[in-house]
Scaffold this active site. Structure first.
Site, PDB file in Angstrom:
ATOM      1  N   LYS A  63       0.833  -1.200   0.000  1.00 34.98           N
ATOM      2  CA  LYS A  63       0.000   0.000   0.000  1.00 34.98           C
ATOM      3  C   LYS A  63       0.871   1.256   0.000  1.00 34.98           C
ATOM      4  CE  LYS A  63      -4.170   0.144   2.428  1.00 34.98           C
ATOM      5  NZ  LYS A  63      -4.955  -0.108   3.651  1.00 34.98           N
ATOM      6  N   LEU A  64       0.594   2.118  -0.945  1.00 34.91           N
ATOM      7  CA  LEU A  64       1.330   3.384  -1.081  1.00 34.91           C
ATOM      8  C   LEU A  64       0.349   4.544  -1.097  1.00 34.91           C
ATOM      9  CD1 LEU A  64       3.521   2.217  -4.098  1.00 34.91           C
ATOM     10  CD2 LEU A  64       4.346   2.450  -1.760  1.00 34.91           C
TER      11      LEU A  64
END
Length: 305
Positions: free
Chosen positions: A110-111
């Site tokens: 997740k970014l």
């Protein structure tokens, strides 16, 4: 909750990990992470960072024993404007998963959906085959840039968009179909399907079951146990409100966004600008709290012995 509702995938974020790390049931994982951080040595800061990364991976690995699909693990929000830093941290997390026998196909990294985060996602997908989940996504510009970067999945937020409109507008309640968060995800879904993007649209951050039902037909939805419990009590037939066929008939125009155009279009959306920066600050604050908790575990008892 995972055992009860049997989802395909599951997600973690710093806030969820922080809450879980304080529960008695999960102290074994915290102890293991602390021991790992100490074993690698280095400065106090490095030991805490290593323990923190290990804790995220240990929770992810536990979750993967209970689901058939993938788990999302978040890169530190404090790296949200550091493309290279995000790439390095993502690769480190994948290596840590490998150490516990979990392959990268079962992980979504997740970014934050900043310009730098989206470009980090582009590199991780194309050069390293690491699947990315772009989070804190509030604007159409963010969604377009993610599609162009070829990331695996986006998590457009519904509830936090609604929160902003309720807090900043005259209207305090919306019908599900008129909900600004629902409308945002509907537009993104239609755009992706009309122009054949492979990126998965996973609506996230729901405040009520009405929002969820209004997005029936979306690729994926990530739903809290509380709302899953409410949905499980309903016995109504749902008709998909989103479909590829309808999306292909919609009148959206295809756009291309380089960095300058992205920053301009995103900046034009006041809600998205405020919610993205607020989300990054909140996740960063919880990461700091988690590190503080680990620091106390790792270093404060030594002085007292």
């Amino acid at each position: 909750a995972i055992d009860e509702y049997k989802p395909l995938d599951a997600t973690t974020n710093p806030s969820l990990i922080l809450a879980a790390a304080q529960m008695p049931a999960y102290q074994k994982l915290v102890d293991e992470a602390v021991a790992y951080g100490k074993k690698l040595g280095g400065s106090e800061e490095e030991q805490i960072k290593n323990a923190s990364d290990k804790l995220f991976v240990l929770f992810g690995a536990e979750i993967l024993k209970r689901i058939p699909g993938r788990v999302s693990t978040e890169v530190d929000a404090r790296l949200s404007f550091d493309k290279e830093g995000m790439i390095q941290r993502a690769r480190r997390l994948i290596d840590l998963y490998k150490e516990v026998g979990v392959g990268k196909d079962r992980i979504l990294i997740k970014l934050s959906s900043t310009w730098e985060g989206i470009q980090a996602g582009r590199v991780l997908e194309a050069e390293y085959g690491i699947h990315c989940n772009m989070t804190l996504l509030f604007s159409f510009a963010q969604a377009v840039a993610c599609a162009e970067a070829g990331v695996t999945l986006i998590s457009p937020f519904v509830g936090r968009i609604l929160d902003w409109y309720v807090a900043n507008g005259d209207k305090k309640a919306y019908e599900p179909s008129e909900d600004p968060g629902v409308k945002s995800v509907t537009k993104i879904y239609n755009y992706y399907k009309k122009f054949g993007y492979k990126t998965i649209v996973m609506g996230a951050s729901f405040r009520n079951t009405g929002q969820i039902k209004a997005l029936t037909g979306c690729d994926y939805l990530t739903i809290s146990p509380k709302l899953l419990a409410e949905l499980s009590k309903e016995h109504v037939k749902l008709t998909p409100t989103l479909s590829v066929k309808e999306a292909q008939a919609c009148d959206l125009e295809k756009i291309h966004l380089d960095e300058k155009a992205f920053r301009w279009h995103h900046n034009e959306d006041q809600m998205a600008v405020e919610k993205l920066s607020d989300g990054i600050r909140r996740f960063a604050a919880d990461a700091v709290k988690l590190e503080r908790m680990l620091k106390e575990r790792m270093f404060s008892t030594e002085n007292g012995k």
